[in-house]
Design a protein around this motif. Structure first.
Motif, mmCIF file in Angstrom:
data_model
loop_
_atom_site.group_PDB
_atom_site.id
_atom_site.type_symbol
_atom_site.label_atom_id
_atom_site.label_comp_id
_atom_site.label_asym_id
_atom_site.label_seq_id
_atom_site.Cartn_x
_atom_site.Cartn_y
_atom_site.Cartn_z
ATOM 1 N N VAL A 39 47.443 34.323 27.894
ATOM 2 C CA VAL A 39 46.140 34.800 28.348
ATOM 3 C C VAL A 39 45.112 34.574 27.235
ATOM 4 N N PRO A 40 44.007 33.881 27.521
ATOM 5 C CA PRO A 40 42.998 33.642 26.486
ATOM 6 C C PRO A 40 42.406 34.950 25.971
ATOM 7 N N SER A 41 41.967 34.922 24.735
ATOM 8 C CA SER A 41 41.332 36.100 24.151
ATOM 9 C C SER A 41 39.823 36.059 24.306
ATOM 10 N N SER A 42 39.300 34.937 24.826
ATOM 11 C CA SER A 42 37.863 34.775 25.009
ATOM 12 C C SER A 42 37.628 33.778 26.136
ATOM 13 N N VAL A 90 55.398 41.341 35.927
ATOM 14 C CA VAL A 90 54.238 41.934 36.595
ATOM 15 C C VAL A 90 53.151 42.261 35.576
ATOM 16 N N GLU A 91 53.535 42.876 34.480
ATOM 17 C CA GLU A 91 52.558 43.264 33.451
ATOM 18 C C GLU A 91 51.819 42.045 32.909
ATOM 19 N N GLN A 92 52.545 40.996 32.579
ATOM 20 C CA GLN A 92 51.904 39.795 32.044
ATOM 21 C C GLN A 92 50.988 39.139 33.079
ATOM 22 N N SER A 93 51.438 39.092 34.322
ATOM 23 C CA SER A 93 50.656 38.453 35.385
ATOM 24 C C SER A 93 49.361 39.218 35.657
ATOM 25 N N LEU A 94 49.417 40.525 35.614
ATOM 26 C CA LEU A 94 48.215 41.331 35.839
ATOM 27 C C LEU A 94 47.217 41.175 34.693
ATOM 28 N N LYS A 95 47.706 41.002 33.474
ATOM 29 C CA LYS A 95 46.806 40.740 32.349
ATOM 30 C C LYS A 95 46.094 39.395 32.545
ATOM 31 N N GLN A 123 43.437 39.823 35.198
ATOM 32 C CA GLN A 123 42.258 40.536 34.709
ATOM 33 C C GLN A 123 41.310 39.576 33.994
ATOM 34 N N TRP A 124 41.859 38.677 33.184
ATOM 35 C CA TRP A 124 41.017 37.698 32.495
ATOM 36 C C TRP A 124 40.325 36.780 33.506
ATOM 37 N N ALA A 152 46.153 44.160 43.275
ATOM 38 C CA ALA A 152 45.046 44.076 42.329
ATOM 39 C C ALA A 152 43.850 43.324 42.913
ATOM 40 N N LEU A 153 44.121 42.394 43.830
ATOM 41 C CA LEU A 153 43.055 41.620 44.463
ATOM 42 C C LEU A 153 42.580 42.248 45.770
ATOM 43 N N ASP A 154 43.216 43.357 46.147
ATOM 44 C CA ASP A 154 42.872 44.070 47.377
ATOM 45 C C ASP A 154 42.949 43.133 48.580
ATOM 46 N N THR A 155 44.082 42.456 48.697
ATOM 47 C CA THR A 155 44.296 41.564 49.834
ATOM 48 C C THR A 155 45.629 41.909 50.490
ATOM 49 N N GLU A 156 45.702 41.752 51.806
ATOM 50 C CA GLU A 156 46.880 42.166 52.551
ATOM 51 C C GLU A 156 47.714 41.003 53.061
ATOM 52 N N PHE A 157 47.341 39.764 52.700
ATOM 53 C CA PHE A 157 48.115 38.627 53.195
ATOM 54 C C PHE A 157 48.044 37.469 52.216
ATOM 55 N N THR A 158 49.172 36.774 52.091
ATOM 56 C CA THR A 158 49.212 35.547 51.305
ATOM 57 C C THR A 158 50.308 34.646 51.862
ATOM 58 N N ILE A 159 50.430 33.457 51.304
ATOM 59 C CA ILE A 159 51.490 32.530 51.704
ATOM 60 C C ILE A 159 52.453 32.327 50.548
ATOM 61 N N ALA A 160 53.619 31.762 50.855
ATOM 62 C CA ALA A 160 54.595 31.373 49.848
ATOM 63 C C ALA A 160 55.130 30.003 50.232
#
Length: 423
Positions: free
Chosen positions: A36-39, A63-68, A71-72, A107-115
């Motif tokens: 994750v970039p610092s800037s 999960v923790e790393q992905s959410l960070k 956020q960036w 975190a994105l407040d979405t109820e559907f995605t694809i895989a």
């Protein structure tokens, strides 16, 4: 800096370059960051790919790393988010793909995605929800013997449902082939039925282009790298060769291989059988405390500087299991990665300017050892594998060309072909 169209989170380093490669081929300007970039990014880009090293770690850490990372991306006002995993759907036995998807959705407040891990150009297709590698089902491809992420079930709906609390559905090939309007209607029906994630069939690039258009309004896309070819069209971007231009390559050539996949084993064997100079890294010698790095560097100093050198810990599954039984899975992987990354750093310090790294975990360790934070994505060597250019404090200000290859990717002659292409 212009607004980012696409913000991507990749669960390993080779997967990140794989994704970035497909976006560049379709005309997007792409920057890949290591972690994750610092800037904010220093230069304009249409897309950024954040490379994590989360594929084989516990789900809660992934999960923790992905959410960070997310956020960036939010701070950069990114239009759309893409979670990239392996085209063979690699995940830990406890399953971290599903938990990451659900955390990103919340975190994105979405109820559907694809895989959709499909990447037909590289032999990965999904049909009726089953993942194929070439002409065989995933679990018959050799992936069932992977030392870190054994995949024993080819039914992606079943695999993903075991990892998610929300309902998983299937958009099969009959839906995709009926075209964009029908596919969008089917997605809407699934949403109304409470489906949270839909596995999507794809057997060729035409399917991927249709999928790309159909998901233009989704906040989150989860896929392998294949779906990426259908996204630049949503932003009015067309293929452009200038997007992949890199500085001229200089310096010695070397390969560092830690992958134990079937494909990489064949590539190592081919390189050696065709006369390539090679140095084997033995995990048991490392465990005894032998200074393998020093021996590797001493050996390299005696070799022809005009020919590529191979340093490998690649081995057949039976040999890997024997080492793991003696040292433990985690310790065996750790000492090999540490050694190969130290070899990579010493090679670049010694004048190597063209470096191929095979294996996702090995690639992550090597780019971290070289203190690479961003990479410019260049031309494709093989489907899913581009050359990149990066700055490293160990490259004496000259920069280094790097190719990060997923263990499963590339033809038998990949190692020699890569250097031929660069020149």
């Amino acid at each position: 800096m212009s607004k980012l169209r696409l913000g991507c989170i990749a669960d390993d380093f080779t997967g990140a370059t794989d994704l970035a490669n497909n976006l560049v081929r379709r005309g997007m300007r792409v920057v890949q960051t290591i972690g994750v970039p610092s800037s904010p990014l220093a230069s304009d880009a249409d897309a950024v790919v954040i490379a994590l090293k989360s594929r084989t770690i516990p789900a809660e850490q992934a999960v923790e790393q992905s959410l960070k990372a997310l956020q960036w991306l939010k701070e950069q006002d990114t239009q759309q988010t893409y979670f990239k995993y392996c085209s063979t759907f690699d995940s830990t036995p406890d399953g971290n793909i599903g938990p990451v998807i659900e955390a990103l959705m919340q975190a994105l407040d979405t109820e559907f995605t694809i895989a959709c891990p499909a990447f037909p150009e590289n032999g990965r297709t999904v049909f009726k929800g089953y993942l194929f590698v070439g002409d065989v089902l995933l679990h018959e491809s050799g992936m069932s013997k992977h030392p870190l992420t054994p995949m024993t079930d080819s039914n992606l709906v079943r695999v993903l449902q075991a990892q998610m609390t929300g309902q998983v559905g299937l958009l099969d090939h009959t839906v995709v082939r009926q075209g964009l309007p029908f596919m969008r209607d089917s997605i809407q029906e699934m949403r109304q039925q409470g489906v949270k994630a839909a596995v999507v069939d794809a057997v060729d690039d035409a399917d991927l282009l249709t999928i790309g258009l159909a998901v233009s309004d989704l906040k989150l896309i989860t896929a392998g790298s294949g779906v990426a070819i259908g996204l630049p069209q949503n932003y009015g971007i067309q293929p452009d060769n200038q997007a992949s231009a890199l500085p001229t390559a200089i310096g010695r050539q070397a390969i560092v291989s830690g992958s134990c996949s079937v494909a990489t084993n064949a590539q190592v064997t081919h390189f050696k059988q065709t006369g390539g100079a090679s140095f084997a890294v033995d995990p048991l010698q490392l465990a005894r405390g032998d200074d393998v790095v020093a021996r590797a560097m001493a050996w390299a100093s005696t070799c022809d500087p005009s020919s590529p050198l191979l340093f490998y810990a690649t081995a057949e599954p039976e040999a890997v299991k024997a080492v793991q039984q003696q040292l433990g899975v985690a310790e065996a992987g750790h000492i090999v990665e540490k050694t190969l990354s130290e070899i990579a750093r010493r090679l670049v310090e010694g004048g190597v300017g063209q470096l191929v790294v095979a294996g996702g975990e090995t690639s992550g360790a090597c780019v971290q050892a070289l203190e690479i934070t961003q990479m410019r994505i260049g031309p494709q060597i093989a489907p899913g594998v581009p050359w990149c250019h990066a700055h490293s404090p160990y490259a004496l200000g000259k920069g280094v060309h790097v190719a990060l290859k997923s263990g499963n990717f590339g033809s038998m002659d990949f190692f020699t072909h890569a250097f031929e292409l660069l020149h």
